[in-house]
Design a protein around this motif. Structure first.
Motif, mmCIF file in Angstrom:
data_model
loop_
_atom_site.group_PDB
_atom_site.id
_atom_site.type_symbol
_atom_site.label_atom_id
_atom_site.label_comp_id
_atom_site.label_asym_id
_atom_site.label_seq_id
_atom_site.Cartn_x
_atom_site.Cartn_y
_atom_site.Cartn_z
ATOM 1 N N LEU A 19 0.825 -1.206 0.000
ATOM 2 C CA LEU A 19 0.000 0.000 0.000
ATOM 3 C C LEU A 19 0.861 1.258 0.000
ATOM 4 N N TRP A 20 1.985 1.221 0.713
ATOM 5 C CA TRP A 20 2.901 2.358 0.737
ATOM 6 C C TRP A 20 3.493 2.595 -0.642
ATOM 7 N N GLY A 21 3.717 1.520 -1.378
ATOM 8 C CA GLY A 21 4.324 1.641 -2.695
ATOM 9 C C GLY A 21 3.388 2.124 -3.783
ATOM 10 N N VAL A 22 2.085 2.121 -3.519
ATOM 11 C CA VAL A 22 1.120 2.520 -4.545
ATOM 12 C C VAL A 22 1.382 3.944 -5.025
ATOM 13 N N ASP A 23 1.464 4.890 -4.088
ATOM 14 C CA ASP A 23 1.685 6.285 -4.482
ATOM 15 C C ASP A 23 3.047 6.476 -5.145
ATOM 16 N N GLU A 24 4.036 5.686 -4.709
ATOM 17 C CA GLU A 24 5.355 5.760 -5.356
ATOM 18 C C GLU A 24 5.234 5.383 -6.839
ATOM 19 N N ALA A 25 4.496 4.331 -7.118
ATOM 20 C CA ALA A 25 4.332 3.886 -8.496
ATOM 21 C C ALA A 25 3.525 4.891 -9.310
ATOM 22 N N ILE A 26 2.448 5.382 -8.738
ATOM 23 C CA ILE A 26 1.602 6.333 -9.467
ATOM 24 C C ILE A 26 2.363 7.608 -9.781
ATOM 25 N N SER A 27 3.132 8.103 -8.816
ATOM 26 C CA SER A 27 3.850 9.363 -9.020
ATOM 27 C C SER A 27 4.882 9.260 -10.129
ATOM 28 N N ARG A 28 5.375 8.063 -10.373
ATOM 29 C CA ARG A 28 6.387 7.856 -11.414
ATOM 30 C C ARG A 28 5.791 7.322 -12.712
ATOM 31 N N GLY A 29 4.530 6.915 -12.675
ATOM 32 C CA GLY A 29 3.905 6.327 -13.850
ATOM 33 C C GLY A 29 4.470 4.967 -14.202
ATOM 34 N N VAL A 30 4.795 4.171 -13.159
ATOM 35 C CA VAL A 30 5.392 2.845 -13.375
ATOM 36 C C VAL A 30 4.538 1.783 -12.686
ATOM 37 N N PRO A 31 4.727 0.508 -13.025
ATOM 38 C CA PRO A 31 3.944 -0.553 -12.383
ATOM 39 C C PRO A 31 4.381 -0.804 -10.939
ATOM 40 N N LEU A 32 3.473 -1.370 -10.182
ATOM 41 C CA LEU A 32 3.755 -1.883 -8.845
ATOM 42 C C LEU A 32 3.882 -3.399 -8.985
ATOM 43 N N ARG A 33 5.071 -3.923 -8.766
ATOM 44 C CA ARG A 33 5.314 -5.353 -8.958
ATOM 45 C C ARG A 33 5.428 -6.047 -7.607
ATOM 46 N N LEU A 34 4.504 -6.952 -7.334
ATOM 47 C CA LEU A 34 4.486 -7.703 -6.086
ATOM 48 C C LEU A 34 5.218 -9.025 -6.297
ATOM 49 N N ILE A 35 6.182 -9.303 -5.422
ATOM 50 C CA ILE A 35 7.019 -10.497 -5.566
ATOM 51 C C ILE A 35 6.891 -11.363 -4.318
ATOM 52 N N SER A 36 6.481 -12.607 -4.518
ATOM 53 C CA SER A 36 6.450 -13.575 -3.422
ATOM 54 C C SER A 36 7.383 -14.718 -3.793
ATOM 55 N N VAL A 37 8.420 -14.906 -3.018
ATOM 56 C CA VAL A 37 9.503 -15.821 -3.375
ATOM 57 C C VAL A 37 9.228 -17.222 -2.832
ATOM 58 N N VAL A 38 9.463 -18.212 -3.681
ATOM 59 C CA VAL A 38 9.378 -19.623 -3.282
ATOM 60 C C VAL A 38 10.784 -20.110 -2.996
ATOM 61 N N LYS A 39 10.960 -20.778 -1.871
ATOM 62 C CA LYS A 39 12.299 -21.239 -1.503
ATOM 63 C C LYS A 39 12.871 -22.168 -2.566
ATOM 64 N N PRO A 40 14.186 -22.177 -2.738
ATOM 65 C CA PRO A 40 14.790 -22.887 -3.867
ATOM 66 C C PRO A 40 14.762 -24.403 -3.760
ATOM 67 N N ALA A 41 14.680 -24.952 -2.549
ATOM 68 C CA ALA A 41 14.719 -26.410 -2.387
ATOM 69 C C ALA A 41 13.563 -26.864 -1.501
ATOM 70 N N HIS A 42 13.004 -28.047 -1.820
ATOM 71 C CA HIS A 42 11.876 -28.590 -1.067
ATOM 72 C C HIS A 42 12.114 -30.055 -0.763
ATOM 73 N N GLU A 43 11.551 -30.510 0.351
ATOM 74 C CA GLU A 43 11.744 -31.892 0.770
ATOM 75 C C GLU A 43 10.884 -32.852 -0.026
ATOM 76 N N SER A 44 9.781 -32.351 -0.587
ATOM 77 C CA SER A 44 8.861 -33.223 -1.317
ATOM 78 C C SER A 44 8.042 -32.381 -2.282
ATOM 79 N N PRO A 45 7.392 -33.027 -3.252
ATOM 80 C CA PRO A 45 6.494 -32.279 -4.143
ATOM 81 C C PRO A 45 5.376 -31.582 -3.374
ATOM 82 N N GLU A 46 4.906 -32.240 -2.316
ATOM 83 C CA GLU A 46 3.841 -31.625 -1.517
ATOM 84 C C GLU A 46 4.325 -30.344 -0.844
#
Length: 263
Positions: A19-46
């Motif tokens: 929400l804080w980044g919304v005005d930053e993006a609007i003021s510059r005319g650029v997109p707001l990109r939301l990034i949610s990172v998945v850890k690189p290694a997993h113990e199982s497919p589940e």
């Protein structure tokens, strides 16, 4: 068009950063990109499927909060793999700003030292906003943006960024003057002249100078002004742990203070 990047992890602090980044993006005319990172290694497919599902749910919640504002901002989402800090650092050269949320050191089992926020403010190649959330105090009548004016190389860029934030957020700007080793009991007026120059550049911003030998963290620890944002340079990043203090700690006066590190 370099986007505003926001690290999303499913927490309310991350939503606040979005929400804080919304005005930053609007003021510059650029997109707001939301990034949610998945850890690189997993113990199982589940385990992998759970991780991806959590990331997608977190992004949906953050995106919904942004859209609920009704503001005209383009929202992008992505789910890369890797350590969160490394992913955001790699993206930093192509970003206008990175925003991450923080509820205060005291809400974590470990210190902020070594956290993603600290890694970003020390190494990112773009400005980094560490956005505070979680205060139960009512909104203040005055909510300052504070910056320190020095003769250090690059300080003009820091002050410019603070003035732009003050204009964007319709907030008064508190300017702390001079490097500690340069301040004497008999000021030569150079600080006041520089403040006057910035007032001319940003006539819509209310600028209030304070002559002090203290850095921002020291000044805030001794004063009660409500501060919403401290703007510091990369060479001042070691103040982060002092500025983003423990939520609810009786000795910490500024539980709402976010920090913007300018590089």
């Amino acid at each position: 068009m370099k986007p505003i990047l926001v690290g999303i992890d499913g927490s309310s602090a991350a939503v606040a950063a979005a929400l804080w980044g919304v005005d930053e993006a609007i003021s510059r005319g650029v997109p707001l990109r939301l990034i949610s990172v998945v850890k690189p290694a997993h113990e199982s497919p589940e385990d992998y499927e759970r991780d991806v599902a959590h990331a997608e749910k977190s992004l949906l919640e953050a995106r919904s909060a942004v859209e609920a504002t009704g503001k005209a901002v383009t929202v992008e989402t992505t789910v890369p793999r890797g350590p969160a800090g490394a992913v955001l650092l790699e993206a930093s050269p192509d970003a206008e700003m990175i925003c991450v949320g923080c509820v205060g050191i005291g809400r974590y089992a470990r210190s902020i030292v070594g956290s993603t926020a600290t890694e970003l403010v020390e190494k990112a190649r773009c400005p980094v906003a560490v956005v505070r959330t979680g205060s139960d105090r009512p909104p203040p009548d005055i909510n300052w943006i504070v910056v320190r004016m020095t003769d250090a190389p690059g300080n003009d860029a820091v002050v410019k960024c603070a003035a732009a934030e003050a204009k964007l957020r319709n907030a008064p700007m508190l300017v702390l003057g001079g490097r500690p080793e340069e301040l004497t009991e008999h000021a030569d007026g150079a600080f006041e002249r520089r403040v006057a120059q910035w007032r001319e550049r940003y006539p819509e911003v209310r600028v209030y100078p304070i002559t002090t030998k203290q850095a921002i963290a020291g000044y805030l620890s001794a004063n009660d002004e409500r501060v919403q944002l401290a703007v510091i340079g990369g060479d001042e990043a070691n103040q982060l742990a002092q500025l983003v203090g423990p939520q609810g700690h009786p000795l910490f006066r500024h539980p709402d203070c976010s920090v913007l590190v300018v590089r």
